[in-house]
Design an enzyme around this catalytic site. Structure first.
Site, short mmCIF file in Angstrom:
data_model
loop_
_atom_site.label_atom_id
_atom_site.label_comp_id
_atom_site.label_asym_id
_atom_site.label_seq_id
_atom_site.Cartn_x
_atom_site.Cartn_y
_atom_site.Cartn_z
CB THR A 5 -0.93 0.02 1.23
OG1 THR A 5 -1.97 0.94 0.99
CG2 THR A 5 -0.20 0.38 2.49
N GLY A 161 1.40 5.49 -7.52
CA GLY A 161 0.75 4.43 -8.29
C GLY A 161 1.43 4.16 -9.62
CB CYS A 164 4.88 1.74 -5.69
SG CYS A 164 4.86 0.41 -4.48
CB THR A 167 1.07 1.88 -4.90
OG1 THR A 167 1.83 1.68 -3.71
CG2 THR A 167 0.15 3.08 -4.72
#
EC number: 3.4.25.2
Length: 176
Positions: A5, A161, A164, A167
């Protein structure tokens, strides 16, 4: 442990904002893309988000909410009380989760070892596998762009986003 996350907290202009992506991974498999990892606490006056083990995080949320109630919503006193409790209990020190908690006055990172960290700038904190990407973007945008706090969090999480693999861009945001 935290490869699942990105959570970003930001406070500026009398506002507090927290955002997180929706991806839950197990190893190299995406289990869920629309999870909610942020919430309000203490009658909607505190924002919180977690990274790490979901079960551990929900235990932390529950314990922290109890301390917030005991301290009548005083975030500063609550994080100190939480840290003291955490340090005294060897089972709590084994929890594999981190939290960001904030309101319009304070922002803190609570680690899985019971540490409490107030960010040096006092306004931006990030945790999780994409945390370094999100905080880098947030610092640059805070310094060079004229964005509303909610927009800054959204844009920073989108950068995370993009970079990663743990993510995604299914971003949820809460604001005080």
């Amino acid at each position: 442990m935290f490869d699942a996350t990105t959570i970003l907290g930001y406070k500026a202009d009398g506002k507090a904002v927290i955002g997180g992506d929706g991806q839950v991974t197990f190893g190299d498999t995406v289990l869920k893309s629309n999870a909610t990892k942020i919430r309000t606490l203490y009658e909607g006056k505190i924002l919180a988000g977690f990274a790490g083990s979901t079960a551990d995080a929900f235990n932390l949320f529950d314990m922290f909410e109890g301390i917030l109630a005991e301290k009548r919503g005083d975030l500063f006193k609550s994080v100190i009380g939480f840290s003291k409790m955490w340090r005294k209990d060897k089972h709590l020190r084994q929890l594999e989760a981190m939290m960001i908690v904030l309101n319009t006055e304070h922002i803190f990172i609570l680690s899985g070892t019971g540490d409490v960290v107030e960010p040096q700038d006092g306004k931006i904190a990030a945790i999780g596998s994409g945390g370094n990407y999100a905080i880098s973007a947030a610092r640059a945008l805070d310094k060079h762009a004229n964005l509303e706090p909610r927009e800054l969090v959204q844009e920073s999480l989108e950068v995370a986003g993009d970079l990663c693999i743990y993510t995604n861009k299914n971003i949820k945001i809460l604001e005080l």
